[in-house]
Scaffold this motif. Structure first.
Motif, short mmCIF file in Angstrom:
data_model
loop_
_atom_site.label_atom_id
_atom_site.label_comp_id
_atom_site.label_asym_id
_atom_site.label_seq_id
_atom_site.Cartn_x
_atom_site.Cartn_y
_atom_site.Cartn_z
N THR A 151 -9.04 12.06 2.75
CA THR A 151 -8.00 11.20 4.29
C THR A 151 -9.36 9.74 3.27
O THR A 151 -8.76 9.05 3.99
N LEU A 152 -10.76 10.17 3.05
CA LEU A 152 -11.52 8.85 2.35
C LEU A 152 -10.49 7.81 1.33
O LEU A 152 -10.02 6.61 1.58
N ALA A 153 -9.84 8.69 0.83
CA ALA A 153 -9.86 7.93 -1.07
C ALA A 153 -8.44 7.62 0.11
O ALA A 153 -8.00 6.08 -0.42
N ILE A 154 -7.42 7.79 0.98
CA ILE A 154 -6.12 7.19 1.40
C ILE A 154 -6.45 6.14 2.28
O ILE A 154 -5.67 4.83 2.25
N ALA A 155 -7.94 6.49 3.08
CA ALA A 155 -8.27 4.83 3.34
C ALA A 155 -7.97 3.74 2.83
O ALA A 155 -7.90 3.01 2.90
N VAL A 156 -9.16 4.46 1.76
CA VAL A 156 -9.60 2.85 0.69
C VAL A 156 -8.02 2.50 0.09
O VAL A 156 -8.06 1.85 0.02
N GLY A 157 -6.91 3.51 0.05
CA GLY A 157 -5.98 2.88 -1.05
C GLY A 157 -4.94 2.50 -0.23
O GLY A 157 -4.74 1.39 -0.82
N ILE A 158 -5.03 2.85 1.07
CA ILE A 158 -4.38 1.82 2.18
C ILE A 158 -5.20 0.45 2.34
O ILE A 158 -4.44 -0.83 2.38
N GLY A 159 -6.72 0.60 2.95
CA GLY A 159 -7.07 -0.54 3.10
C GLY A 159 -6.68 -2.20 1.60
O GLY A 159 -6.69 -2.23 2.55
N TYR A 160 -6.69 -0.89 0.30
CA TYR A 160 -7.08 -1.92 -0.75
C TYR A 160 -5.16 -2.89 -0.98
O TYR A 160 -5.00 -3.91 -1.03
N LEU A 161 -3.96 -1.84 -0.71
CA LEU A 161 -2.81 -2.37 -0.53
C LEU A 161 -2.02 -2.91 0.76
O LEU A 161 -2.47 -4.48 0.76
#
Length: 137
Positions: free
Chosen positions: A120-130
């Motif tokens: 979940t943390l990795a998905i949140a970081v990916g969404i933030g980056y995008l």
């Protein structure tokens, strides 16, 4: 003198005839004037009656148009009120649906954090980056 007398008598007869004719003509003129006066009075009464009828018809037409206009306004107002009521109900339903979707999203994220915190943390970081990359452009 008989010729003078005869002539005088003829003249008298002519005068009498002329007087009678004049009397008849005056009587006819009086009767004609009286008839014209009565006809004029009748025409005035007829004209006044016609004016009253036109006034009455105008009033009736005004009442009909007013009644029709009032009925049309009442129908239009009712239709508008119905449309506003429907829009209000649909708006409330949409707000309720958005709240449910938001609540469901929060529940899914909470459950995901409990079961797979690192994913979940990795998905949140990916969404933030995008999102950050998209905003820069």
């Amino acid at each position: 003198m008989s010729s003078t007398y005869g002539s005088s008598s003829a003249q008298g007869s002519m005068r009498d005839a002329a007087r009678d004719t004049m009397k008849d003509a005056k009587g006819a003129a009086r009767e004609g004037a009286k008839a014209a006066s009565e006809a004029g009075g009748n025409m005035q009464a007829d004209l006044e009656s016609l004016r009253n009828e036109v006034r009455r018809l105008t009033d009736q037409i005004t009442e009909i148009v007013t009644a029709s206009g009032s009925a049309a306004w009442t129908r239009a107002r009712s239709n508008i009120e119905d449309a506003v009521s429907d829009a209000t109900v649909k708006g409330q339903e949409a707000v309720h649906a958005v709240r449910q979707a938001g609540d469901t999203m929060v529940e899914v994220i909470d459950e995901s954090l409990k079961k797979r915190p690192y994913t979940t943390l990795a998905i949140a970081v990916g969404i933030g980056y995008l999102l950050g990359a998209t905003r820069r452009r």
